[in-house]
Design a protein around this motif. Structure first.
Motif, PDB file in Angstrom:
ATOM      1  N   GLU A 152       0.812  -1.221   0.000  1.00 39.59           N
ATOM      2  CA  GLU A 152       0.000   0.000   0.000  1.00 39.59           C
ATOM      3  C   GLU A 152       0.848   1.276   0.000  1.00 39.59           C
ATOM      4  O   GLU A 152       0.308   2.381  -0.108  1.00 39.59           O
ATOM      5  CB  GLU A 152      -0.960   0.023   1.190  1.00 39.59           C
ATOM      6  N   PHE A 153       2.189   1.122   0.095  1.00 38.48           N
ATOM      7  CA  PHE A 153       3.074   2.282   0.118  1.00 38.48           C
ATOM      8  C   PHE A 153       3.953   2.324  -1.128  1.00 38.48           C
ATOM      9  O   PHE A 153       4.373   1.288  -1.640  1.00 38.48           O
ATOM     10  CB  PHE A 153       3.983   2.250   1.352  1.00 38.48           C
ATOM     11  N   THR A 154       4.236   3.528  -1.596  1.00 35.17           N
ATOM     12  CA  THR A 154       5.206   3.735  -2.673  1.00 35.17           C
ATOM     13  C   THR A 154       6.103   4.904  -2.278  1.00 35.17           C
ATOM     14  O   THR A 154       5.700   5.788  -1.516  1.00 35.17           O
ATOM     15  CB  THR A 154       4.530   4.052  -4.019  1.00 35.17           C
ATOM     16  N   ALA A 155       7.319   4.895  -2.795  1.00 33.94           N
ATOM     17  CA  ALA A 155       8.247   5.990  -2.537  1.00 33.94           C
ATOM     18  C   ALA A 155       8.993   6.305  -3.820  1.00 33.94           C
ATOM     19  O   ALA A 155       9.420   5.403  -4.538  1.00 33.94           O
ATOM     20  CB  ALA A 155       9.226   5.624  -1.429  1.00 33.94           C
ATOM     21  N   LYS A 156       9.144   7.581  -4.109  1.00 27.27           N
ATOM     22  CA  LYS A 156       9.838   8.029  -5.307  1.00 27.27           C
ATOM     23  C   LYS A 156      10.921   9.020  -4.912  1.00 27.27           C
ATOM     24  O   LYS A 156      10.623  10.101  -4.387  1.00 27.27           O
ATOM     25  CB  LYS A 156       8.854   8.692  -6.280  1.00 27.27           C
ATOM     26  N   LEU A 157      12.185   8.640  -5.131  1.00 24.34           N
ATOM     27  CA  LEU A 157      13.286   9.533  -4.815  1.00 24.34           C
ATOM     28  C   LEU A 157      13.363  10.661  -5.833  1.00 24.34           C
ATOM     29  O   LEU A 157      13.119  10.459  -7.019  1.00 24.34           O
ATOM     30  CB  LEU A 157      14.614   8.776  -4.801  1.00 24.34           C
ATOM     31  N   TYR A 158      13.699  11.857  -5.345  1.00 24.05           N
ATOM     32  CA  TYR A 158      13.919  12.985  -6.233  1.00 24.05           C
ATOM     33  C   TYR A 158      15.281  12.831  -6.915  1.00 24.05           C
ATOM     34  O   TYR A 158      16.210  12.251  -6.349  1.00 24.05           O
ATOM     35  CB  TYR A 158      13.865  14.297  -5.456  1.00 24.05           C
ATOM     36  N   GLU A 159      15.404  13.349  -8.106  1.00 22.87           N
ATOM     37  CA  GLU A 159      16.650  13.218  -8.858  1.00 22.87           C
ATOM     38  C   GLU A 159      17.769  14.075  -8.272  1.00 22.87           C
ATOM     39  O   GLU A 159      18.941  13.724  -8.361  1.00 22.87           O
ATOM     40  CB  GLU A 159      16.420  13.593 -10.324  1.00 22.87           C
ATOM     41  N   GLY A 160      17.426  15.190  -7.697  1.00 24.07           N
ATOM     42  CA  GLY A 160      18.431  16.067  -7.095  1.00 24.07           C
ATOM     43  C   GLY A 160      17.993  16.509  -5.713  1.00 24.07           C
ATOM     44  O   GLY A 160      17.021  15.993  -5.148  1.00 24.07           O
ATOM     45  N   ASN A 161      18.730  17.467  -5.156  1.00 21.01           N
ATOM     46  CA  ASN A 161      18.400  17.980  -3.830  1.00 21.01           C
ATOM     47  C   ASN A 161      17.078  18.747  -3.875  1.00 21.01           C
ATOM     48  O   ASN A 161      16.778  19.434  -4.846  1.00 21.01           O
ATOM     49  CB  ASN A 161      19.512  18.900  -3.328  1.00 21.01           C
ATOM     50  N   SER A 162      16.301  18.599  -2.810  1.00 25.18           N
ATOM     51  CA  SER A 162      15.005  19.266  -2.733  1.00 25.18           C
ATOM     52  C   SER A 162      14.731  19.656  -1.292  1.00 25.18           C
ATOM     53  O   SER A 162      15.029  18.886  -0.371  1.00 25.18           O
ATOM     54  CB  SER A 162      13.888  18.344  -3.252  1.00 25.18           C
ATOM     55  N   HIS A 163      14.161  20.854  -1.095  1.00 23.07           N
ATOM     56  CA  HIS A 163      13.803  21.256   0.264  1.00 23.07           C
ATOM     57  C   HIS A 163      12.592  20.470   0.757  1.00 23.07           C
ATOM     58  O   HIS A 163      12.242  20.545   1.935  1.00 23.07           O
ATOM     59  CB  HIS A 163      13.517  22.761   0.322  1.00 23.07           C
ATOM     60  N   HIS A 164      11.968  19.690  -0.142  1.00 25.47           N
ATOM     61  CA  HIS A 164      10.834  18.856   0.259  1.00 25.47           C
ATOM     62  C   HIS A 164      11.289  17.531   0.866  1.00 25.47           C
ATOM     63  O   HIS A 164      10.457  16.767   1.361  1.00 25.47           O
ATOM     64  CB  HIS A 164       9.931  18.572  -0.940  1.00 25.47           C
ATOM     65  N   GLY A 165      12.593  17.239   0.829  1.00 22.25           N
ATOM     66  CA  GLY A 165      13.105  15.978   1.345  1.00 22.25           C
ATOM     67  C   GLY A 165      13.865  15.220   0.281  1.00 22.25           C
ATOM     68  O   GLY A 165      14.146  15.742  -0.807  1.00 22.25           O
ATOM     69  N   ASP A 166      14.201  13.972   0.592  1.00 24.40           N
ATOM     70  CA  ASP A 166      14.922  13.133  -0.362  1.00 24.40           C
ATOM     71  C   ASP A 166      13.973  12.384  -1.298  1.00 24.40           C
ATOM     72  O   ASP A 166      14.373  11.969  -2.386  1.00 24.40           O
ATOM     73  CB  ASP A 166      15.789  12.108   0.383  1.00 24.40           C
ATOM     74  N   ALA A 167      12.737  12.190  -0.860  1.00 30.48           N
ATOM     75  CA  ALA A 167      11.779  11.416  -1.639  1.00 30.48           C
ATOM     76  C   ALA A 167      10.370  11.766  -1.200  1.00 30.48           C
ATOM     77  O   ALA A 167      10.171  12.490  -0.208  1.00 30.48           O
ATOM     78  CB  ALA A 167      12.037   9.916  -1.457  1.00 30.48           C
ATOM     79  N   LEU A 168       9.407  11.266  -1.924  1.00 35.10           N
ATOM     80  CA  LEU A 168       7.998  11.421  -1.561  1.00 35.10           C
ATOM     81  C   LEU A 168       7.430  10.046  -1.255  1.00 35.10           C
ATOM     82  O   LEU A 168       7.477   9.138  -2.090  1.00 35.10           O
ATOM     83  CB  LEU A 168       7.207  12.060  -2.699  1.00 35.10           C
ATOM     84  N   LEU A 169       6.914   9.887  -0.046  1.00 36.53           N
ATOM     85  CA  LEU A 169       6.265   8.644   0.371  1.00 36.53           C
ATOM     86  C   LEU A 169       4.758   8.814   0.213  1.00 36.53           C
ATOM     87  O   LEU A 169       4.187   9.800   0.671  1.00 36.53           O
ATOM     88  CB  LEU A 169       6.598   8.328   1.829  1.00 36.53           C
ATOM     89  N   SER A 170       4.111   7.846  -0.459  1.00 45.30           N
ATOM     90  CA  SER A 170       2.667   7.899  -0.680  1.00 45.30           C
ATOM     91  C   SER A 170       2.032   6.587  -0.268  1.00 45.30           C
ATOM     92  O   SER A 170       2.698   5.547  -0.198  1.00 45.30           O
ATOM     93  CB  SER A 170       2.357   8.181  -2.163  1.00 45.30           C
ATOM     94  N   TRP A 171       0.712   6.618  -0.025  1.00 41.04           N
ATOM     95  CA  TRP A 171      -0.004   5.403   0.349  1.00 41.04           C
ATOM     96  C   TRP A 171      -1.446   5.482  -0.123  1.00 41.04           C
ATOM     97  O   TRP A 171      -1.942   6.546  -0.491  1.00 41.04           O
ATOM     98  CB  TRP A 171       0.045   5.168   1.861  1.00 41.04           C
ATOM     99  N   ASP A 172      -2.103   4.333  -0.133  1.00 40.09           N
ATOM    100  CA  ASP A 172      -3.499   4.263  -0.556  1.00 40.09           C
ATOM    101  C   ASP A 172      -4.370   5.111   0.365  1.00 40.09           C
ATOM    102  O   ASP A 172      -4.150   5.163   1.584  1.00 40.09           O
ATOM    103  CB  ASP A 172      -3.999   2.818  -0.532  1.00 40.09           C
ATOM    104  N   GLN A 173      -5.368   5.744  -0.203  1.00 43.39           N
ATOM    105  CA  GLN A 173      -6.295   6.563   0.588  1.00 43.39           C
ATOM    106  C   GLN A 173      -6.976   5.751   1.684  1.00 43.39           C
ATOM    107  O   GLN A 173      -7.287   6.258   2.758  1.00 43.39           O
ATOM    108  CB  GLN A 173      -7.354   7.183  -0.329  1.00 43.39           C
TER     109      GLN A 173
END
Length: 214
Positions: free
Chosen positions: A104-125
Motif C-alpha cells: 500500500e506504500f510507494t516511494a519516489k526519490l527525487y533526482e536532485g536535492n530538494s527542500h521537500h526531502g529526499d523522496a515522496l512517500l505515498s499510500w493508498d487513501q
C-alpha cells in the motif's frame, strides 16, 4: 558550509535555554534521553544531525518529542526490510524502497536535492493503521485523515528539519541510517494540524473578519 535557517534558529533557541537554570536542566534531561541506547531507533528517527547533538538540535528534539508525547503527533513504523545506503546511492535506495515497502506504500526519490526531502512517500487513501485506545481495545483507523503522502528524509538529517516539516507540512517520514523501517510522524487530526499553524484560529478569524468588513 553555511547552516540551514532551521538549524540556525534551533541554535539560537538552544543558547537561550543554556542561559537559565531551567533551560540547562531541560537540555540535560533530553541529552540523557538521546544518549539512552534503548531508545536509539526513536532518537535516530527524530534526527541524525550532521554536526552531532548540539544544544540547538537537542532543543529541536525536545519540541518534536513533546508533540509525540502529548498525542498531538502520531508515530507509525513502516517495514522496509533493509537500511538505506548512502545519499549518493539513489538507485540503490530506490530499489530497496520499491522491493521492501508494503504494497500500500510507494516511494519516489527525487533526482536532485530538494527542500521537500529526499523522496515522496505515498499510500493508498484507504490504508489503515492499528490502534489501541486508552482502555486497551484494539481496532484499525485511517492511517492519516487529511493526507496520503509525506516528505521522506533519508539518512542524516537535523532534528530541526524534522520539526520544520511538522511545522510546515504537518507530516514527515524518516528512514534513518541503520534502520530497516521508515518512521512516519504526523498530526493526528486535521484540527491538530490547523491548530499548530494557527493556534486558536486567530489568523483565520482575522481574515474572515476582514473579508466580511467586521
Amino acid at each position: 558550509m553555511a547552516r540551514a535557517m532551521h538549524a540556525q534558529v534551533a541554535e539560537n533557541y538552544g543558547r537561550k535555554l543554556r542561559d537559565t537554570d531551567e533551560g540547562r536542566a531541560l537540555l540535560a534531561s533530553y541529552r540523557n534521553m538521546i544518549e539512552d541506547p534503548t531508545g536509539i531507533d526513536y532518537t535516530n528517527a527524530i534526527g541524525q544531525p550532521y554536526g552531532g547533538w548540539t544544544d540547538g538540535q537537542v532543543a529541536a528534539y525536545s519540541r518534536v518529542h513533546y508533540l509525540i508525547a502529548t498525542g498531538k503527533v502520531s508515530k507509525l513504523t513502516i517495514p522496509v526490510e533493509a537500511p538505506p545506503g548512502r545519499d549518493a546511492d539513489r538507485e540503490g535506495n530506490q530499489r530497496r524502497l520499491t522491493e521492501g515497502l508494503p504494497p500500500e506504500f510507494t516511494a519516489k526519490l527525487y533526482e536532485g536535492n530538494s527542500h521537500h526531502g529526499d523522496a515522496l512517500l505515498s499510500w493508498d487513501q484507504d490504508a489503515v493503521m492499528p490502534w489501541i485506545d486508552g482502555y486497551g481495545n484494539e481496532s484499525e483507523r485511517p492511517l492519516c485523515e487529511w493526507t496520503s503522502q509525506a516528505p521522506l528524509e533519508i539518512g542524516h538529517t537535523d532534528a530541526s528539519r524534522t520539526f520544520l516539516h511538522l511545522s510546515d507540512e504537518g507530516i514527515v517520514a524518516r528512514w534513518p541510517y541503520g534502520s530497516e523501517s521508515i518512521w512516519l510522524f504526523f498530526y493526528a487530526t486535521l484540527q491538530d494540524r490547523l491548530d499548530a499553524v494557527d493556534p486558536g484560529g486567530i489568523i483565520q478569524n482575522a481574515v474572515e473578519g476582514f473579508q466580511s468588513g467586521r
